[in-house]
Design an enzyme around this catalytic site. Sequence first.
Site, PDB file in Angstrom:
ATOM      1  CG  ASP A   1      -0.319  -0.298   2.587  1.00  0.00           C
ATOM      2  OD1 ASP A   1       0.950  -0.435   2.687  1.00  0.00           O
ATOM      3  OD2 ASP A   1      -0.856  -0.393   3.615  1.00  0.00           O
TER       4      ASP A   1
ATOM      5  CG  ASN B   1      -8.218  -0.546  12.589  1.00  0.00           C
ATOM      6  OD1 ASN B   1      -7.320  -1.140  11.952  1.00  0.00           O
ATOM      7  ND2 ASN B   1      -8.928   0.124  11.754  1.00  0.00           N
TER       8      ASN B   1
ATOM      9  CG  HIS C   1      -5.429  -1.525   9.186  1.00  0.00           C
ATOM     10  ND1 HIS C   1      -5.447  -0.326   9.663  1.00  0.00           N
ATOM     11  CD2 HIS C   1      -4.358  -2.029   9.499  1.00  0.00           C
ATOM     12  CE1 HIS C   1      -3.941   0.089   9.784  1.00  0.00           C
ATOM     13  NE2 HIS C   1      -3.219  -0.847   9.814  1.00  0.00           N
TER      14      HIS C   1
ATOM     15  CD  GLU D   1      -8.638   1.273   8.037  1.00  0.00           C
ATOM     16  OE1 GLU D   1      -8.581   0.448   8.630  1.00  0.00           O
ATOM     17  OE2 GLU D   1      -7.912   2.448   7.772  1.00  0.00           O
TER      18      GLU D   1
HETATM   19  P1  PGA Z   1       3.069  -1.744  12.758  1.00  0.00           P
HETATM   20  O1  PGA Z   1       1.772  -1.733  11.696  1.00  0.00           O
HETATM   21  O2  PGA Z   1       3.911  -2.733  12.175  1.00  0.00           O
HETATM   22  O3  PGA Z   1       3.942  -0.218  12.612  1.00  0.00           O
HETATM   23  O4  PGA Z   1       2.248  -1.955  13.948  1.00  0.00           O
HETATM   24  C1  PGA Z   1       1.176  -2.752  11.171  1.00  0.00           C
HETATM   25  C2  PGA Z   1      -0.205  -2.266  10.321  1.00  0.00           C
HETATM   26  O5  PGA Z   1      -0.821  -1.301  10.747  1.00  0.00           O
HETATM   27  O6  PGA Z   1      -0.465  -2.965   9.384  1.00  0.00           O
END
Ligand code: PGA
Length: 231
Positions: free
Chosen positions: A63, A131, A133, A138
């Site tokens: 992404d 959350n 995602h 999402e």
């Molecule tokens: P993080 O992000 O490794 O910084 O916790 C993971 C994500 O949001 O997919």
Amino acid sequence: MITHRVSNQEQGQALAAELFVAASNQSPQHPVGLATGNTMSGVYQQLVASEFKPRFAHAFALDEYHGISPTSKNSYLNELKDKFAGPLSWQGELHAPGQGKYATESGNSDFESGLRELGPVSVQLLGIGVNGHIAFNEPGSDFESRTRKVALQEETMRSNAIYFDDPATVPTHANTQGLATIRQAEMLLLLVFGEHKKQALLKSLQSPDQTTPLAALIDHKNLVLVTDLVI
Ligand code: PGA
């Protein structure tokens, strides 16, 4: 799903780096799938420390923020250059949705075509958001979704604001691989570390539904979870 329980994040990132090397070396003619964020930074550090010599010629990012300059410190493409391509002296091609040749009207479908032509991805690195995602899919995302422009949820924008000099400039939209796009990879390497991720992981495993994007991937033939959580 195969689960590797590790005692801490660092151990998990080291194991993930080993699994990534093995899987990518097994099909060097295929691209790899990269992800960004804290969890992945440690994996890339381990790859660099082990003097990994990538044999693949293409890598696809999950992404990228919509409309962000590829040279911005908050660009995921820039992060992958900074933490992966640069330190590993990798000269291959990095593909990020919405960036470079994909910054066009048909960019997201061109990205899908690129993946189809060069794929399948041998190993896709994956994290999960607090959350739930997956990439910028999402909760509520269609399980059959493809690469597309999406609006970010408030909670995601809030968690990501710490990386921006001015939190008011956190982008509101992103381009992301869809859940069906991600599912095409030969191997999904999912890393989940820390109690703050536990609820998202447990919900996905115990009561999967449309609000848990991970549920779209749970029946994948080669899903490998590396976690320090007791689940
Ligand atoms: P993080 O992000 O490794 O910084 O916790 C993971 C994500 O949001 O997919």
